[in-house]
Design a protein around this motif. Structure first.
Motif, PDB file in Angstrom:
ATOM      1  N   VAL A 577      43.551  21.489   7.319  1.00 24.89           N
ATOM      2  CA  VAL A 577      42.521  22.187   7.474  1.00 24.89           C
ATOM      3  C   VAL A 577      42.745  23.391   7.216  1.00 24.89           C
ATOM      4  O   VAL A 577      43.665  24.271   7.419  1.00 24.89           O
ATOM      5  N   GLU A 581      37.606  27.243   7.129  1.00 22.49           N
ATOM      6  CA  GLU A 581      36.948  25.864   7.060  1.00 22.49           C
ATOM      7  C   GLU A 581      35.925  25.490   8.000  1.00 22.49           C
ATOM      8  O   GLU A 581      34.951  24.973   7.932  1.00 22.49           O
ATOM      9  N   ILE A 582      36.410  25.709   9.495  1.00 18.45           N
ATOM     10  CA  ILE A 582      35.628  25.623  10.453  1.00 18.45           C
ATOM     11  C   ILE A 582      34.849  26.886  10.990  1.00 18.45           C
ATOM     12  O   ILE A 582      35.301  28.159  11.046  1.00 18.45           O
ATOM     13  N   ASP A 643      32.219  22.277  10.105  1.00 18.66           N
ATOM     14  CA  ASP A 643      32.415  22.883   8.748  1.00 18.66           C
ATOM     15  C   ASP A 643      31.064  23.602   8.527  1.00 18.66           C
ATOM     16  O   ASP A 643      30.102  23.456   9.279  1.00 18.66           O
ATOM     17  N   VAL A 649      35.018  18.333  11.834  1.00 20.70           N
ATOM     18  CA  VAL A 649      36.534  18.431  11.362  1.00 20.70           C
ATOM     19  C   VAL A 649      37.472  17.884  12.413  1.00 20.70           C
ATOM     20  O   VAL A 649      38.426  17.375  11.962  1.00 20.70           O
TER      21      VAL A 649
END
Length: 1005
Positions: A577, A581-582, A643, A649
């Motif tokens: 990750v 990305e989040i 995401d 995720v």
């Protein structure tokens, strides 16, 4: 873990004199390990069995006198053990003798535990000496820190089989499964070695030593019910009216109840062995005595006389001053005095039922010493149990939970402040398969003593006595050690020191040392034992200092709390990750059940979640991974990290609760608890006010498959995935059915999406902390078929969103608990099927046709169900989605909307006659050439009878459906429905009623 060296000895002799056990051990030719019922001195205990293939890639060859004991694994695998290659394994001992012995020796394999019995083959110097079946143990000690079932195998080794110089003894396991080593012995002794440290302690030494200040012990005694669940000992069952009577249930005041009548509160003089009874109530129940700091006032739970509910009482040690503290139509029990002057206890005032059984849930509550200012401090959907105060002022308790994971494996030790703030794991949340309960601090130690009740727990919390050291963090298996070797029937431990305990066992109070050896202190009179009384909760009647007082952090009257997340990327199992990305967190709520009727999840899901999950909305995650969130108080919440495309995720499989006005912080996703985290700079999220949850416009909060998802499938999928052909495709393209036709319990579309694994949920598995994108929307094949690449199927943005949110919220079938226990042929009541069709004439006629015309091909895993209730041996609550029997399941072969479209009828019918022509006989001919065949018509009539019956009993999505009586009864008890409501006269909007029920549990401003 205990530190032990490896033991070995080489012994030369010309003749073997007679000798006792101790001499035989001291003069052993070989002794690996120590005879103490434990495998902890052997290799692999640190990483345990999953690391076996990596740590021991070559066959085990142990050279006595040269190899360290770590070269001998604690576990010996066999054919059933896939983690070790599903094959036979041979362990070899190499040792030297100065000369051949004169008399027979004996090889003794001391086992700490065993699983499915395997064949043990012993070889000496290249020749097979003997083979024997290993005993069956408890099968729990694959974790060497757990208590297994000690046993031993003794093999005579003739002197002629050995030789001067080098010798080899091989131990091979085949078939079956693993064994766990306690010791391996070769020598003159012909009987198992005595386990060390198991001599009973001396009672007088106990009383003169660790119990020198103890004159009296208070305890409860009561009769217990026959329900094996650890928590099923209060109140009535969901079917208390005996709607589906089975056997000869015990009733009280006309209701089926879990408890039995009869309870006493006694005080034992430990010096004289005399008991004075403070309460003796042959119709009541007594439990959970706890002594006040003054050493005189006893707080306990009492079901007085013929009353139906336990409430809190106090009484003085001399029997005077009985005072009732709580009352009402609920049960209050397992209390503990708080250092701030209040009382913490568990109560069914939480107004919810066990998600997988027919009994009520009790959660943490607190009140003043006089019973006033009572309030709930836990939002758990399942039981909290046995709260007790630690020296630092925190409450230590057992919390049972399951958020999209196994319902029978996660019941471990948690802590909270006395006002309910700072709820945090203490030990075990990554250790499935044990109920850790009745935990209490050990004086002058950071450790606690607890009961480890095996598996999903035993009646009245019975299990092994264990010590837990929090120093290694909540997940280290080495930090817990069972001490009560060989027994799983102890209860209610009390610690005087790390080497001195008092426990209940059956009808006795026993004294136990740190090695698990026990001796009786007191036994109930034989007349009480014959009447069915057990002894419970012995506690010394002594004054003791108050623990540290923790200042309140909650602010009752507020309706929200706040959470600071430091860095969502700083956690466990977050590999791959990337930072940034989040983008947001999806906030979900796990919703309490107002009633429940069985041990499975049906019909809510098929092998998945037991719980409805409400979608509250989303909150942002900053580029540095931080978040600052305002959350509703006193609700069970969890997160899914999303995401930029709103795909999952990482998924939380536990829940958090904020108290009113609480501010709580955490590091990251599945944060490490054994190291600290220092942010590189100020958190971006806390530079502003907390984010409020942004609802998802237009989407249901609680999804209902027939109402919300089936219309999407009808538009996108049904043209090809129906039982009839259309210009777009079909019939039954790819063997997939996605229509809303009714099966005996689910719709065909719901069943198909589940068993074809078109969505990915946590199932009912003892697993958590999955890899990123392994659960939820990112791992669901269904969502990859909506962009036009799958035969031009193109979903609208809203359709994609609803499918994604349905998956993230548990992928349930009904969106209401009012569906439970009803609307199914062969549904479940207390794990037994109800609404059976097996005796129907149409079913019997159809079963005869199946037997006569289908069994030529349909045998073994291809067997067809003989009724709409026939599960084909597939578990109703935990099964393998790869099971080949699922393709012939009752849930898909019977069509109760269009009986003539049942696969049971279409598959063997010729295509020319409108069938699928799948089934042919050995001559290559279809089974039914035309629909006029009387046997074919019997199969259709079988499904038609199911359709007619379903129209009578109705399913939740059918007009005129009325929930079970238990659902209505509880909604009246909770004050949601009027007491005089008659569901036969007044139509109930159960979706709206449940919303009101959940809202009634929220804190009021």
């Amino acid at each position: 873990m205990r530190s032990r060296g490896w033991l070995w000895a080489i012994w030369a002799w010309l003749a073997l004199p007679a000798m006792g056990a101790s001499a035989a051990v001291s003069e052993a030719v070989i002794l690996l390990g120590q005879p103490d019922g434990s495998a902890l001195e052997f290799g692999l205990c640190d990483e345990q069995w999953p690391a076996y293939a990596r740590r021991y890639p070559q066959p085990i060859v142990f050279k006595v006198g040269q190899s360290p004991l770590q070269d001998w694994p604690y576990i010996h695998p066999s054919h059933h053990d896939r983690w070790a290659g599903s094959r036979a394994h041979t362990f070899t001992m190499v040792f030297n003798l100065p000369q051949r012995p004169v008399e027979t020796l004996h090889l003794i394999l001391g086992l700490a535990d065993a699983h499915t019995p395997s064949t043990v083959v012993i070889g000496v110097n290249g020749r097979e000496l003997a083979r024997r079946t290993a005993p069956r143990g408890r099968g729990v000690a694959s974790d060497p820190h757990q208590e297994g079932q000690a046993s031993a195998l003794v093999f005579p080794v003739p002197a002629a089989a050995l030789q001067a110089g080098e010798n080899r003894i091989t131990i091979t396991l085949s078939d079956g499964s693993w064994i766990i080593y306690d010791y391996v012995y070769l020598g003159p002794r012909n009987a198992p070695l005595p386990l060390r440290g198991m001599e009973p302690p001396d009672k007088e030494a106990f009383l003169a030593g660790p119990m020198a200040q103890v004159e009296e012990v208070v305890f409860a005694t009561r009769k217990v019910g026959d329900d094996g669940h650890w928590y099923a000992n209060i109140s009535y069952y969901a079917d208390c009216e005996l709607e589906y009577k089975q056997g000869h249930p015990f009733t009280h005041n006309g209701k089926r109840v879990t408890y039995r009548l009869g309870g006493k509160l006694g005080v034992l003089n430990v010096r004289r062995g005399e008991v004075r009874w403070l309460i003796d109530d042959p119709r009541g129940g007594v439990r959970d005595p706890v002594v006040h700091y003054d050493g005189k006032t006893i707080l306990f739970s009492y079901r007085k006389g013929d009353s139906e509910h336990y409430h809190l009482y106090t009484i003085q040690a001399d029997g005077t001053g009985l005072r009732q503290l709580t009352d009402g139509n609920y049960d209050d029990f397992e209390p503990c005095w708080l250092p701030d002057g209040g009382i913490v206890f568990v109560s069914t005032r939480a107004k919810r039922w066990v998600n997988c059984w027919l009994t009520q849930v009790a959660t943490l509550h607190r009140c003043d010493a006089d019973g006033r200012n009572l309030r709930m401090i836990s939002a758990n959907n399942e039981h909290d149990n046995t709260p007790w105060v630690l020296p630092d002022g925190r409450i230590l308790y057992q919390r049972w939970e399951y958020v999209d994971r196994s319902q029978v494996d996660y019941h471990h030790l948690w802590t909270a402040n006395p006002d309910g703030t700072a709820q945090m794991i203490f030990y075990g949340n990554q250790r499935p398969g044990i109920v850790m309960i009745d935990a209490k601090p050990i004086p002058h130690s950071a450790k606690v003593v607890a009961i480890f009740s095996p598996g999903h727990g035993q009646r009245e919390h019975a299990g092994a006595v264990a010590l837990v050291d929090p120093a290694g963090g909540p997940d280290d298996p080495r930090m817990a050690r069972t001490i009560s070797r060989g027994r799983q029937d102890f209860r209610d431990p009390w610690a005087f020191s790390e080497d001195a305990f008092m426990v209940a066992a059956g009808a006795e109070i026993q004294l136990m040392n740190g090695r698990g050896a026990a001796t009786p202190l007191y036994r109930l009179p034989e007349s009480d034992i014959r009447d069915g009384y057990w002894l419970h909760e012995p506690r010394p009647l002594l004054p003791h200092p108050r623990e540290k007082v923790i200042a309140p952090l909650a602010h009752p009257g507020q309706t929200t709390g706040r959470v600071i997340l430091a860095n969502i990327y700083e956690g466990r199992n977050m590999q791959g990750v990337k930072p940034g990305e989040i983008k947001k967190l999806l906030v979900l709520e796990t919703l309490p059940k107002p009633i429940n009727f069985t041990g499975g999840m049906d019909p809510l899901t098929y092998g998945g979640s037991f719980t409805l999950e409400r979608i509250l909305g989303t909150v942002p995650v900053e580029p540095d991974g931080s978040a600052y969130v305002e959350l509703p108080a006193m609700r069970g919440l969890f997160f899914v990290a999303l995401d930029a495309n709103d795909m999952a995720v990482k998924r939380m499989q536990s829940f958090l609760t904020v108290q009113p006005g609480e501010l709580v912080s955490c590091v990251g996703c599945h944060e490490q608890r054994t190291k600290s985290y220092l942010p590189p700079g100020p958190l971006m999220a806390v530079r502003r006010t907390p984010s409020r949850i942004e609802p998802i416009a237009g989407a249901p909060e609680v999804f209902d498959f027939p109402r919300d998802i089936q219309p999407i499938l009808n538009r996108l999928c049904a043209d090809c995935h129906d039982y009839t052909a259309t210009p777009r495709g079909g019939p039954r393209a790819g063997g997939i059915i996605l229509t809303g036709d009714y099966g005996p319990m689910f719709s065909h579309a719901y069943f198909t999406l589940t068993v074809k694994q078109l969505f990915r949920d946590g199932r009912n598995e003892a697993r958590s902390n999955y890899r990123p994108r392994e659960l939820g929307s990112s791992a669901s094949r269904l969502l990859k078929m909506l962009d036009g690449s799958h035969y031009g199927v193109q979903a609208t943005p809203q359709e994609k969103q609803w499918l994604r949110l349905w998956i993230e919220s548990g992928a349930v079938y009904p969106g209401t608990y009012a569906a439970l226990g009803a609307g199914s042929i062969g549904g479940y009541q207390e794990n037994e099927q109800i609404h059976l069709d097996t005796a129907w004439p149409a079913t019997r006629a159809g079963a005869e046709v199946i037997q006569r015309r289908c069994t030529e091909c349909h045998t073994g895993p291809r067997t067809l169900p003989r009724s709409m209730s026939d599960e084909l041996g597939i578990s109703f609550w935990r099964f393998d989605l790869k099971d080949p029997r699922l393709q012939f399941s009752r849930h898909i072969v019977f069509n109760l909307s269009r009986p003539e479209k049942s696969l049971l009828a279409l598959a063997p019918l010729a295509r020319e006659a409108g069938g699928l022509g799948i089934c042919t006989n050995r001559a290559g001919q279809v089974v039914f050439a035309e629909t006029a065949d009387p046997d074919w018509q019997k199969l259709v009539a079988m499904a038609q009878a199911g359709k007619d019956y379903l129209a009578k009993i109705k399913r939740f999505d059918m007009p005129g459906y009325v929930p079970r009586q238990g659902w209505i009864r509880e909604m009246k008890r909770y004050g949601i429905l009027p007491l005089d409501l008659d569901p036969a006269v007044t139509q109930i909007n159960f979706y709206e009623i449940e919303q009101r029920y959940w809202q009634s549990l929220w804190p009021k401003p």
